[in-house]
Design an enzyme around this catalytic site. Structure first.
Site, PDB file in Angstrom:
ATOM      1  N   GLY A 108       0.842  -1.192   0.000  1.00  0.00           N
ATOM      2  CA  GLY A 108       0.000   0.000   0.000  1.00  0.00           C
ATOM      3  C   GLY A 108       0.873   1.236   0.000  1.00  0.00           C
ATOM      4  N   GLN A 124       2.927   9.898   1.557  1.00  0.00           N
ATOM      5  CA  GLN A 124       4.242   9.248   1.683  1.00  0.00           C
ATOM      6  C   GLN A 124       5.183   9.640   0.545  1.00  0.00           C
ATOM      7  OE1 GLN A 124       2.377   5.175   2.417  1.00  0.00           O
ATOM      8  NE2 GLN A 124       4.225   5.021   3.661  1.00  0.00           N
ATOM      9  N   CYS A 174       5.786  -0.348   7.620  1.00  0.00           N
ATOM     10  CA  CYS A 174       5.452   0.867   6.889  1.00  0.00           C
ATOM     11  C   CYS A 174       6.680   1.328   6.122  1.00  0.00           C
ATOM     12  CB  CYS A 174       5.011   1.965   7.868  1.00  0.00           C
ATOM     13  SG  CYS A 174       4.547   3.503   7.049  1.00  0.00           S
ATOM     14  N   LEU A 175       6.485   1.697   4.867  1.00  0.00           N
ATOM     15  CA  LEU A 175       7.602   2.153   4.048  1.00  0.00           C
ATOM     16  C   LEU A 175       8.210   3.439   4.609  1.00  0.00           C
ATOM     17  CD1 LEU A 175       6.050   1.403   0.542  1.00  0.00           C
ATOM     18  CD2 LEU A 175       7.855   0.106   1.718  1.00  0.00           C
ATOM     19  N   HIS A 212      -4.572   1.197   7.703  1.00  0.00           N
ATOM     20  CA  HIS A 212      -3.197   1.711   7.828  1.00  0.00           C
ATOM     21  C   HIS A 212      -3.000   2.919   6.896  1.00  0.00           C
ATOM     22  CE1 HIS A 212       1.361   1.028   7.958  1.00  0.00           C
ATOM     23  NE2 HIS A 212       1.221   1.796   6.892  1.00  0.00           N
ATOM     24  N   GLU A 213      -3.457   2.770   5.653  1.00  0.00           N
ATOM     25  CA  GLU A 213      -3.287   3.863   4.682  1.00  0.00           C
ATOM     26  C   GLU A 213      -4.147   5.071   5.045  1.00  0.00           C
ATOM     27  OE1 GLU A 213      -0.853   3.441   2.944  1.00  0.00           O
ATOM     28  OE2 GLU A 213      -0.716   1.268   2.980  1.00  0.00           O
ATOM     29  N   HIS A 264      -2.553   7.305   7.456  1.00  0.00           N
ATOM     30  CA  HIS A 264      -1.589   8.244   6.845  1.00  0.00           C
ATOM     31  C   HIS A 264      -2.277   9.539   6.425  1.00  0.00           C
ATOM     32  CE1 HIS A 264       2.197   6.062   6.650  1.00  0.00           C
ATOM     33  NE2 HIS A 264       1.645   5.001   6.080  1.00  0.00           N
TER      34      HIS A 264
HETATM   35  O1  GNR Z   1       4.015  -2.583   2.617  1.00  0.00           O
HETATM   36  C1  GNR Z   1       3.337  -2.458   3.636  1.00  0.00           C
HETATM   37  N1  GNR Z   1       3.022  -3.543   4.361  1.00  0.00           N
HETATM   38  C2  GNR Z   1       2.087  -3.545   5.381  1.00  0.00           C
HETATM   39  C3  GNR Z   1       2.045  -4.646   6.225  1.00  0.00           C
HETATM   40  C4  GNR Z   1       1.113  -4.692   7.230  1.00  0.00           C
HETATM   41  C5  GNR Z   1       0.230  -3.669   7.410  1.00  0.00           C
HETATM   42  C6  GNR Z   1       0.277  -2.566   6.592  1.00  0.00           C
HETATM   43  C7  GNR Z   1       1.195  -2.502   5.586  1.00  0.00           C
HETATM   44  S1  GNR Z   1       1.240  -1.122   4.544  1.00  0.00           S
HETATM   45  C8  GNR Z   1       2.903  -1.118   4.074  1.00  0.00           C
HETATM   46  C9  GNR Z   1       3.174  -0.035   3.054  1.00  0.00           C
HETATM   47  C10 GNR Z   1       2.955   1.312   3.683  1.00  0.00           C
HETATM   48  O2  GNR Z   1       3.707   1.847   4.432  1.00  0.00           O
HETATM   49  N2  GNR Z   1       1.823   1.893   3.431  1.00  0.00           N
HETATM   50  O3  GNR Z   1       1.514   3.055   4.026  1.00  0.00           O
HETATM   51 NI    NI Z   2       2.568   3.077   5.894  1.00  0.00          NI
END
Ligand code: GNR
Ligand code: NI
Length: 178
Positions: A46, A51, A99-100, A141-142, A145
């Site tokens: 995601g 980001q 999270c990236l 999660h997204e 952000h």
């Molecule tokens: O790549 C991602 N893996 C992930 C694993 C578990 C829960 C959420 C994520 S999202 C993350 C990419 C990212 O930072 N998206 O904002």
């Molecule tokens: Ni993230």
């Protein structure tokens, strides 16, 4: 198509609240394509626009899950514009999130297991769907952000500090190696 630089914590831009997308123009389509390219390259499942420094309520997801157990990943790119969660279950699920923007760090986060969400896709078409499993986790999660929230904000202070310490250590090692 272009790879975009991914912003990492503690960059203050990650704490901004994103504003709704209002125009579905060519620039938006290009941004979406570049976000997918950046996400696949990272690799991640995601990516929220903030980001890559764009404070708009836009995110992309591709879980790349195999159709069958042991099969090879199938691409299923999803675009969420101006998403809203309209219902969430009492039942929660725990997942080890990453999270990236907090690279290579993972910690268990609890979130509602099932959600009902509304959003627009890249053509501006409205969706209203019930989501569960990893897709529900990833969308939440997204969407965090878009509010300037990172997964580490869901941890106890002790656990968050541990993750940030590990990140600082990993960055030092990379700096040394370079
Ligand atoms: O790549 C991602 N893996 C992930 C694993 C578990 C829960 C959420 C994520 S999202 C993350 C990419 C990212 O930072 N998206 O904002
Ligand atoms: Ni993230």
């Amino acid at each position: 198509m272009a790879l975009l630089p991914i912003i990492e914590t503690p960059d203050p831009r990650l704490r901004k609240v994103s504003t709704p997308v209002e125009t579905f123009d060519d620039a938006l389509q290009t941004l979406i394509d570049d976000m997918f390219e950046t996400m696949y390259d990272a690799p991640g499942i995601g990516l929220a626009a903030i980001q890559v420094g764009v404070p708009q309520r836009l995110l992309v997801i591709d879980l790349q899950e195999p159709e069958e157990e042991g099969g090879k990943p199938v691409r299923k790119p999803l675009v969420f514009i101006n998403p809203e969660i309209v219902e969430e279950s009492e039942e929660v699920q725990t997942y080890s999130e990453g999270c990236l923007s907090v690279p290579d760090q993972y910690a268990d986060v609890q979130r509602p297991a099932v959600i009902r969400a509304k959003w627009l896709d890249r053509d501006g078409k409205a969706h209203d769907e019930r989501l569960e499993g990893l897709l529900a986790i990833c969308l939440q999660h997204e969407m965090d952000h878009l509010q300037g929230i990172l997964f580490i904000d869901h941890l106890s202070r002790l656990k968050r500090d541990m993750v940030l310490k590990r990140l600082a250590k990993a960055r030092k090692e990379t700096a040394k190696a370079a």
